[in-house]
Enzyme design. Structure first.
Site, PDB file in Angstrom:
ATOM      1  N   THR A 265       0.686  -2.268   6.475  1.00  0.00           N
ATOM      2  CA  THR A 265       1.167  -2.075   7.843  1.00  0.00           C
ATOM      3  C   THR A 265       0.074  -2.337   8.864  1.00  0.00           C
ATOM      4  O   THR A 265       0.353  -2.728   9.999  1.00  0.00           O
ATOM      5  CB  THR A 265       1.712  -0.643   7.989  1.00  0.00           C
ATOM      6  OG1 THR A 265       2.895  -0.548   7.203  1.00  0.00           O
ATOM      7  CG2 THR A 265       2.053  -0.300   9.422  1.00  0.00           C
TER       8      THR A 265
ATOM      9  N   SER B 279       1.891  -3.047   0.264  1.00  0.00           N
ATOM     10  CA  SER B 279       1.287  -2.398  -0.914  1.00  0.00           C
ATOM     11  C   SER B 279       2.303  -1.679  -1.791  1.00  0.00           C
ATOM     12  O   SER B 279       1.970  -1.274  -2.902  1.00  0.00           O
ATOM     13  CB  SER B 279       0.161  -1.453  -0.503  1.00  0.00           C
ATOM     14  OG  SER B 279       0.650  -0.196  -0.073  1.00  0.00           O
TER      15      SER B 279
ATOM     16  N   THR C 139      -0.535   1.679   3.242  1.00  0.00           N
ATOM     17  CA  THR C 139      -0.700   3.104   2.948  1.00  0.00           C
ATOM     18  C   THR C 139       0.076   3.552   1.701  1.00  0.00           C
ATOM     19  O   THR C 139      -0.262   4.569   1.106  1.00  0.00           O
ATOM     20  CB  THR C 139      -0.219   3.964   4.142  1.00  0.00           C
ATOM     21  OG1 THR C 139       1.162   3.702   4.388  1.00  0.00           O
ATOM     22  CG2 THR C 139      -1.035   3.699   5.388  1.00  0.00           C
ATOM     23  N   ASP C 140       1.123   2.802   1.319  1.00  0.00           N
ATOM     24  CA  ASP C 140       2.010   3.295   0.253  1.00  0.00           C
ATOM     25  C   ASP C 140       1.291   3.538  -1.068  1.00  0.00           C
ATOM     26  O   ASP C 140       1.526   4.550  -1.729  1.00  0.00           O
ATOM     27  CB  ASP C 140       3.170   2.311   0.030  1.00  0.00           C
ATOM     28  CG  ASP C 140       4.200   2.376   1.157  1.00  0.00           C
ATOM     29  OD1 ASP C 140       4.181   3.352   1.924  1.00  0.00           O
ATOM     30  OD2 ASP C 140       5.012   1.441   1.261  1.00  0.00           O
TER      31      ASP C 140
HETATM   32  N1  ASP Z   1       4.756  -0.489   3.124  1.00  0.00           N
HETATM   33  C1  ASP Z   1       3.471  -0.496   3.802  1.00  0.00           C
HETATM   34  C2  ASP Z   1       2.406  -0.810   2.771  1.00  0.00           C
HETATM   35  O1  ASP Z   1       2.074   0.038   2.007  1.00  0.00           O
HETATM   36  C3  ASP Z   1       3.261   0.826   4.454  1.00  0.00           C
HETATM   37  C4  ASP Z   1       1.953   0.996   5.191  1.00  0.00           C
HETATM   38  O2  ASP Z   1       1.008   0.249   5.043  1.00  0.00           O
HETATM   39  O3  ASP Z   1       1.868   1.988   5.953  1.00  0.00           O
HETATM   40  O4  ASP Z   1       1.930  -1.915   2.725  1.00  0.00           O
END
Ligand code: ASP
Length: 332
Positions: A15, A62, A95-96
């Site tokens: 993200t 991710s 973040t995932d």
């Molecule tokens: N779906 C995103 C990822 O993990 C979520 C994020 O980065 O906050 O790439």
């Protein structure tokens, strides 16, 4: 004036590199679209903090992380760590699964220079995007002498966390990352980088990056579970199972029966807790029946899976040496 530290940013997507046509929305966007050059250009203050150069290692959401990308990332970390004048490495990530990548690097990298993962909860185009400050703070930490010898670190929301301990604990808040056992290691406030404590397990780097990755999966214990999933995984050749157990490692009797059969078939079975914090008692303290399965100590199910995965990759026979495997969980 002394020269600014040379910091390498390895970008993988997430993200922090996300974009939306609607700046008012932090939920509807496309992750992993903005190139790292654009992310760096959005933070002019970086130029007064470090000599930054960047490499676009990947551009993925991710949630779709794969082992091959971990291997590539480890190779790039090793490459840049060996450059004599590189002071630190920053990895931008989604973040995932950030806590999993951080744990993987914690287990496999010697970290002669600081390795700092960062991310963002809001896409780069959103109002009050958190990525630019997180990136600046991560570069500050990576270039700071106090970060040396602390292993893999995670910097978000002005906090510094140990890779082993940090977990994502909120779906959308910018303070989504916490270290449930001991809290963050320190904080960043503008140019002030304060590492108040040393990680309990500073630098693991005990295990090699797997050449082949065994199947290690996670299952959960809850009211009236079936044993279909365990039996199917054993039949499919799974090598390790982590149970996201209730409370202090309690496992439903139906699953205990299934997992005993799995263990008898040579599968390494480790109990973690689905509660989110605390240690799982080393068997057989809690339940003599459940005690046949190892304890993940204070590692959450996803981090416990990482350790089991990397350990079994190095030594497939470890399932037959429960004392050594348990000692590994207690020490890493
Ligand atoms: N779906 C995103 C990822 O993990 C979520 C994020 O980065 O906050 O790439």
């Amino acid at each position: 004036m002394s020269q600014l530290p040379r910091i390498v940013v390895l970008a993988t997507g997430g993200t922090i590199a996300g974009a939306s046509t609607n700046p008012a929305s932090s939920a509807r966007y496309q992750a992993a679209t903005v190139p790292v050059s654009t992310l760096l250009a959005a933070v002019p203050a970086l130029q007064s903090v470090a000599r930054v150069e960047a490499e676009q290692v990947a551009q993925v959401d991710s949630k779709d992380m794969v082992f091959s990308l971990w291997s590539t990332l480890a190779a790039r970390v090793q490459h840049w760590s060996a450059e004599p004048d590189v002071a630190g490495i920053v990895i931008t990530h989604g973040t995932d699964t950030l806590e999993e990548t951080a744990m993987f690097l914690h287990l496999t990298q010697a970290c002669p220079v600081p390795v700092v993962l960062t991310a963002a909860m809001r896409p780069s185009t959103s109002l009050s995007a958190d990525g630019p400050l997180n990136l600046l703070d991560a570069v500050r930490v990576a270039g700071h002498p106090d970060a040396r010898g602390k292993g893999v670190l995670v910097v978000l929301n002005q906090q510094i966390h140990a890779a082993r301990d940090v977990t994502k604990a909120h779906t959308s808040a910018v303070d989504a990352f916490v270290s449930p056992q001991g809290g963050p290691l320190g904080f960043v406030q503008d140019e002030l980088v304060r590492l108040a404590r040393t990680p309990a397990h500073a630098v693991a780097a005990v295990l090699p990056v797997p050449a082949r990755w065994p199947d290690v999966e996670i299952i959960a214990s809850y009211a009236q579970p079936g044993r279909i999933a365990v039996d199917a995984m054993v039949a499919a050749g799974v090598k390790g199972l982590v149970v996201a157990a209730a409370g202090n490692g309690s496992v439903h009797e139906v699953l205990i029966a299934a997992l005993k059969d799995a263990a008898a078939a040579g599968v390494a079975v480790v109990r973690s807790s689905r509660t989110g914090a605390g240690h799982v008692a080393i068997p057989p303290v809690v339940d003599p029946d459940a005690g046949v399965f190892l304890s993940a100590a204070d590692l959450n199910p996803y981090k416990a899976r990482l350790l089991l995965l990397v350990a079994l990759a190095q030594e497939p026979g470890l399932a037959a040496a429960p004392d050594r495997l348990q000692a590994l969980f207690a020490s890493v």
